[in-house]
Design an enzyme around this catalytic site. Structure first.
Site, PDB file in Angstrom:
ATOM      1  N   HIS A  76     -21.759  -5.955 -33.025  1.00  0.00           N
ATOM      2  CA  HIS A  76     -21.273  -7.644 -33.188  1.00  0.00           C
ATOM      3  C   HIS A  76     -20.374  -7.641 -34.439  1.00  0.00           C
ATOM      4  CE1 HIS A  76     -21.630 -11.921 -33.336  1.00  0.00           C
ATOM      5  NE2 HIS A  76     -21.545 -11.957 -34.616  1.00  0.00           N
ATOM      6  N   GLY A  78       0.694  -1.134   0.062  1.00  0.00           N
ATOM      7  CA  GLY A  78      -0.035   0.009   0.131  1.00  0.00           C
ATOM      8  C   GLY A  78       0.866   1.292  -0.018  1.00  0.00           C
TER       9      GLY A  78
END
Length: 465
Positions: free
Chosen positions: A438, A266
């Site tokens: 598509h 972190g």
């Protein structure tokens, strides 16, 4: 008279705040002690993604190429060449930021800034009078209290050092299974490094939907990455062949051997030597306290990004910078975190926005979930990207979309549709009725919405339907 604004820090929060303030008519001075672009551009988001791109390309040529009739004899990689490409990308973008500041008439001063008063900043012994100050000093890696860390610094690095290894180690242990840890695990495993990840919490990517995180874990494990969860490093020492790492795991103590240890546990706010105490600016656990307008407790002093934000992401810092600039210039802006996306550039990639399934249930929603596997998506089959799925979490009462979670495919580019859905409070019906091109991976979003009702077109009919 134009307002004068001083921005301290030239990262993705600071330089965006400076540009937005200039667009609104302010006379802006930006002070940065290092390179423009901050952590994200120089030692964070951009260089890691450059390495990940190289790793993905190498892996695709090595694994996928022969299966589709494409062969590369004596395929190899040149690590110094990969690092040079990474540096070239960073340097180009740093120059671009400088050009943006110049084109917006922003004065850029290289140096360390210190607050002297609510309307005064000191840089290199010179005083700059201003009407408003925006603090955007970012963060630095946090080092956990592990015995032996300081005595083995040559073999122990943070993410900054891991970006510039002169040569790849044969074995690396990564402390931390969050975003930074798993991205580096993906990079190093792709180039043949033996990778071990030690994570204290029960699962990797603790802020990601559990089902999605598990898919990524299994995919990385299939590439040779070893994970220890519910585990912590207890001690680091020099061994006969590199580092010996004592880890407390679910099965007891384990001694791990590694050439390098990457500490990815972190980051913490960077607020040193800013003079915050002289203005009695409120702090909480090292972080500057701000309100929804990004105002600190001192009048005309704002703070944004990792030094102040509860979400330490570059795109959050940028939006906070815009919010601060707009409020300074008289536009009442409020920072809204509802549609903040998370993007993880592993292979497969992970992206999410909104509530996870568990968070939605804990918030009291009657949850409906739709899943669509990429194995059933034509575009994903064509590109050999069938590992993963799209998951939509919605409220059963009205069908409102609460969260979108994607693993696989161009997840990080697709998540914007999920964020827009949350912003517009869209329903499953509205996603379904939006025509997706598509063949695209984006079609799977509509299919996942249909799957919420057991009506996905390209999945077998559910047995109980």
């Amino acid at each position: 008279m134009s307002k004068r604004v001083v921005v301290i820090g030239g990262g993705p929060g600071g330089y965006v705040a400076a540009i937005r303030a200039a667009q609104l008519g302010a006379a802006v001075t930006l002070v940065e002690k290092n390179k423009l672009g901050g952590t994200c551009l120089n030692v964070g988001c951009i260089p890691t993604k450059a390495l990940l791109h190289s790793a993905e390309l190498y892996t695709a040529m090595k694994r996928e190429g022969p299966t589709i009739g494409i062969f590369a004899d004596n395929l190899r990689f040149d690590w110094p060449g990969i690092l040079k490409r990474k540096d070239d990308v960073v340097n180009y973008l740093v120059e671009c930021v400088g050009g943006l500041l110049q084109s917006n008439g922003i004065e850029h001063i290289k140096g360390e800034a210190r607050l002297v008063a609510q309307n005064m900043v000191e840089v290199g012994g010179e005083l700059i009078e201003t009407d408003a100050i925006i603090i955007a000093t970012g963060s630095e890696p946090a080092m956990p209290p592990i015995t032996g860390l300081e005595s083995n610094l040559d073999n122990i690095v943070t993410s900054d050092g891991a970006l510039s290894f002169e040569a790849l180690p044969k074995r690396i242990t990564i402390a931390g299974g969050g975003v930074i840890g798993v991205e580096f695990a993906s990079i190093f495993a792709s180039f043949g490094v033996t990778v071990t990840v030690v994570e204290m919490l029960p699962k990797i990517l603790p802020n990601v939907d559990a089902e999605v995180a598990d898919i990524l874990r299994r995919s990385l494990e299939s590439k040779g990455v070893t994970f220890y969860t519910n585990a912590r490093l207890n001690n680091v020492a020099h061994g006969a062949h590199g580092l010996t790492l004592n880890a407390i795991t679910e099965t007891g103590e384990n001694n791990l051997e590694a050439d390098k240890l990457l500490v990815a546990t972190g980051r913490r706010p960077y607020t040193k030597n800013l003079g915050l105490e002289s203005l009695d600016i409120a702090m909480e656990r090292g972080r500057i306290v701000v309100n929804e307008h990004m105002e600190t407790s001192a009048k005309n002093v704002y703070a944004i990004g990792d030094c102040a934000s509860r979400i330490m992401l570059a795109h959050v810092a940028s939006r906070e910078g815009e919010t601060a600039a707009e409020n300074i210039m008289g536009i009442k802006a409020v920072m809204d975190y509802k549609t903040v996306p998370s993007a993880i550039y592993t292979s497969p990639a992970v992206a999410s926005v909104g509530l996870s399934e568990d968070d939605a249930r804990n918030a009291g929603h009657r949850v409906r979930v739709g899943r669509f596997p990429l194995l059933a998506n034509g575009r994903s089959v064509v590109t050999d990207g069938t590992v993963g799925m799209i998951k939509i979490v919605s409220d059963d009462r009205y069908g409102e979309v609460l969260g979108v979670h994607i693993v696989g495919g161009p997840a990080t580019d697709m998540i914007g549709e999920g964020g827009l859905a949350l912003r517009l409070e869209a329903t499953l019906d509205e996603i379904v009725s939006t025509i997706h091109a598509h063949p695209t991976v984006g079609e799977a979003l509509g299919e996942a919405a249909l799957a919420s009702w057991g009506k996905a077109i390209h999945l077998p009919k559910p047995k109980n339907a």
